[in-house]
Design a protein around this motif. Structure first.
Motif, short mmCIF file in Angstrom:
data_model
loop_
_atom_site.label_atom_id
_atom_site.label_comp_id
_atom_site.label_asym_id
_atom_site.label_seq_id
_atom_site.Cartn_x
_atom_site.Cartn_y
_atom_site.Cartn_z
N HIS A 117 0.86 -1.19 0.00
CA HIS A 117 0.00 0.00 0.00
C HIS A 117 0.90 1.24 0.00
CE1 HIS A 117 -2.62 -3.17 1.43
NE2 HIS A 117 -3.68 -2.38 1.39
N GLY A 118 1.42 1.59 -1.19
CA GLY A 118 2.31 2.76 -1.27
C GLY A 118 1.52 4.06 -1.14
N ASP A 119 2.10 5.04 -0.47
CA ASP A 119 1.54 6.39 -0.37
C ASP A 119 0.05 6.39 0.00
OD1 ASP A 119 1.65 9.10 -0.33
OD2 ASP A 119 1.43 9.36 -2.50
N MET A 120 -0.24 5.89 1.16
CA MET A 120 -1.63 5.83 1.64
C MET A 120 -2.14 7.25 1.91
SD MET A 120 -1.12 2.59 4.23
CE MET A 120 -2.66 2.74 5.10
N ARG A 121 -3.30 7.58 1.34
CA ARG A 121 -3.91 8.91 1.53
C ARG A 121 -5.36 8.74 1.95
NH1 ARG A 121 -0.51 13.02 1.46
NH2 ARG A 121 -2.12 14.41 0.72
N ILE A 122 -5.78 9.47 2.93
CA ILE A 122 -7.18 9.37 3.36
C ILE A 122 -8.08 10.07 2.34
CG2 ILE A 122 -6.99 11.41 4.89
CD1 ILE A 122 -9.06 9.96 6.73
N PRO A 123 -9.18 9.42 1.90
CA PRO A 123 -10.10 10.10 0.98
C PRO A 123 -10.67 11.35 1.65
CG PRO A 123 -10.62 7.75 1.14
CD PRO A 123 -9.60 8.03 2.19
N ALA A 124 -10.89 12.41 0.85
CA ALA A 124 -11.35 13.68 1.42
C ALA A 124 -12.79 13.60 1.91
CB ALA A 124 -11.23 14.78 0.37
N SER A 125 -13.59 12.71 1.31
CA SER A 125 -14.99 12.61 1.74
C SER A 125 -15.40 11.14 1.76
CB SER A 125 -15.88 13.40 0.78
OG SER A 125 -15.72 12.87 -0.52
N GLY A 126 -16.57 10.89 2.33
CA GLY A 126 -17.07 9.51 2.41
C GLY A 126 -16.43 8.76 3.57
N GLY A 127 -16.76 7.48 3.64
CA GLY A 127 -16.20 6.65 4.71
C GLY A 127 -17.16 6.53 5.88
N TYR A 128 -16.60 6.43 7.06
CA TYR A 128 -17.40 6.11 8.25
C TYR A 128 -17.01 6.99 9.42
CZ TYR A 128 -17.95 1.81 5.55
OH TYR A 128 -18.21 0.92 4.56
N TYR A 129 -17.95 7.19 10.35
CA TYR A 129 -17.53 7.69 11.66
C TYR A 129 -17.35 6.47 12.56
CZ TYR A 129 -22.29 7.17 13.64
OH TYR A 129 -23.49 6.69 14.08
N SER A 130 -16.38 6.56 13.46
CA SER A 130 -15.99 5.39 14.24
C SER A 130 -15.80 5.82 15.69
CB SER A 130 -14.68 4.83 13.67
OG SER A 130 -14.30 3.68 14.36
N VAL A 131 -16.71 5.38 16.55
CA VAL A 131 -16.67 5.81 17.94
C VAL A 131 -17.50 4.84 18.79
CG1 VAL A 131 -18.72 7.32 17.71
CG2 VAL A 131 -17.01 7.84 19.46
N ASN A 132 -17.17 4.74 20.06
CA ASN A 132 -18.00 3.96 20.98
C ASN A 132 -19.18 4.84 21.40
OD1 ASN A 132 -19.21 2.55 23.01
ND2 ASN A 132 -17.28 1.87 23.94
N GLU A 133 -20.24 4.73 20.60
CA GLU A 133 -21.38 5.64 20.75
C GLU A 133 -22.20 5.34 22.00
OE1 GLU A 133 -23.27 5.96 16.93
OE2 GLU A 133 -24.21 7.87 17.40
N SER A 134 -21.93 4.21 22.65
CA SER A 134 -22.66 3.91 23.89
C SER A 134 -22.29 4.89 25.00
CB SER A 134 -22.40 2.47 24.35
OG SER A 134 -21.06 2.34 24.78
N ASN A 135 -21.18 5.61 24.80
CA ASN A 135 -20.78 6.61 25.80
C ASN A 135 -21.39 7.99 25.54
OD1 ASN A 135 -19.05 4.75 27.02
ND2 ASN A 135 -17.32 5.30 25.69
N ALA A 136 -22.22 8.11 24.48
CA ALA A 136 -22.63 9.44 24.02
C ALA A 136 -23.25 10.30 25.12
CB ALA A 136 -23.60 9.32 22.84
N ASP A 137 -24.06 9.67 25.99
CA ASP A 137 -24.71 10.52 27.01
C ASP A 137 -23.74 10.96 28.10
OD1 ASP A 137 -24.43 8.05 28.09
OD2 ASP A 137 -26.50 7.87 28.83
N GLN A 138 -22.52 10.42 28.08
CA GLN A 138 -21.52 10.85 29.08
C GLN A 138 -20.43 11.74 28.47
OE1 GLN A 138 -20.08 7.20 30.96
NE2 GLN A 138 -22.10 6.36 30.47
N TRP A 139 -20.49 11.95 27.14
CA TRP A 139 -19.43 12.76 26.52
C TRP A 139 -19.45 14.19 27.04
CZ3 TRP A 139 -20.74 10.89 20.91
CH2 TRP A 139 -20.12 9.64 20.69
#
Ligand code: AHM
Ligand code: MG
Length: 315
Positions: A187-209
């Motif tokens: 995987h040469g020169d890995m670059r993050i795409p500017a848009s799209g993809g996913y959000y990634s978080v432990n959302e079960s903590n949301a009410d305590q953030w």
């Protein structure tokens, strides 16, 4: 011939100095992945019976991975000390205490995934000592901001074992090829795409953030329509975020008021990789790489991803 980790020697100002240390990381990764694959047969799954400095239960594989990593850093001859998530104090390598470099490591990140045969990783960064090499390396040598990091990376133990690293000139991914017993550039020169993809978080903590993060995430979701993925192992979640786009976050919450992830072992190396892949690495109101570390085991909130998506999230 495919390019191997030797390729690092040709990169940037520090590539040739970093290559033997990253080769050491590669050897550690091969050993750790072999131990992981055979763990169930050796009774090596489960708790080690101790706690690390963070008060977290250590798994046997955390301890074994830490030993393997330290041993391989010693074998390079270029590392004077290692700061590990699993060790309270800085570990000085006495035989090479005059060497120039220190390595910071989370030897087995995401180890709660082990019981379910899920992906785990190793995260590392390399800094140059500040103390004279006639002195014994000191913990102050590790307290350098991400702007002073020379190289960083991670190993992902998934269906294949991948070593992803940067010496400050972009990000390359090397996959271990069992047929040649080498890490080969895949995987040469890995670059993050500017848009799209996913959000990634432990959302079960949301009410305590803290910091209004619940509302901010809802805003991001309505603005972007991003899908959601969460492995619970930072290496796997970050790797997907770099390849597919989006944002990985671990905000501060009422249990972890300064965040959960460790500045030196997780946030800085992953922030370094994210910036080198063209993305953005934020903490609370400051770029991760601008934070001046104050303690070996300090924790910080992290928001790592594509620039526009991180900006939309943080407002
Ligand atoms: P570890 O280094 O002790 O394994 O903990 C860090 C891990 C990260 O890999 C992951 O992003 C996070 O903890 C998951 O935490 P949670 O289970 O709270 O979602
Ligand atoms: Mg970790």
């Amino acid at each position: 011939m495919p390019l191997t980790l030797n390729n690092i020697a040709t990169q940037g100002k520090h590539g040739s100095a970093m290559m033997p240390i990253i080769q050491g990381v590669g050897r550690a990764a091969i050993e750790i992945s072999a131990v992981l694959r055979g763990a169930v047969f050796r009774g090596a799954l489960g708790q080690a019976g101790g706690e690390n400095v963070q008060g977290e239960q250590q798994q046997l594989l955390d301890v074994l991975s830490d030993e393997i990593f330290l041993d391989e850093m010693r074998s390079t001859g270029f590392v004077c000390a290692v700061g590990s998530e699993e060790q309270e104090e800085l570990l000085v390598i006495d035989e090479y205490s005059h060497a120039d470099y220190l390595v910071l490591v989370d030897p087995l990140d995401g180890s709660s995934n082990l019981d379910v045969d899920g992906p785990v990783g190793t995260i590392f960064s390399i800094v140059k000592r500040k103390t004279a090499n006639t002195e014994r390396p000191h913990v102050s040598d590790t307290l350098q901001s991400g702007r002073e990091v020379i190289a960083a990376g991670y190993v992902l133990y998934g269906p294949s074992t991948m070593l992803v690293c940067s010496v400050g000139e972009g990000v390359d991914g090397y996959t271990f090829n069992p047929a040649t017993a080498r890490f080969e550039l895949s995987h040469g020169d890995m670059r993050i795409p500017a848009s799209g993809g996913y959000y990634s978080v432990n959302e079960s903590n949301a009410d305590q953030w803290l910091d209004g993060m619940g509302a901010k995430l809802e805003h991001l979701k309505s603005e972007t329509g991003l899908g959601m993925r969460y492995v619970g192992a930072m290496v796997a979640d970050m790797h997907r975020t770099i390849l597919k786009g989006g944002v990985f976050l671990y905000p501060a919450d009422s249990k972890n008021k300064t965040g959960k992830l460790r500045l030196l072992y997780e946030a800085i190396p992953m922030g370094f990789i994210m910036e080198q892949a063209g993305g953005k690495a934020m903490s609370s109101g400051i770029e991760v790489l601008d934070i001046q570390p104050e303690a070996l085991h300090q924790r910080v909130p992290v928001y790592l991803g594509a620039g526009k998506i991180v900006d939309t999230l943080l407002g």
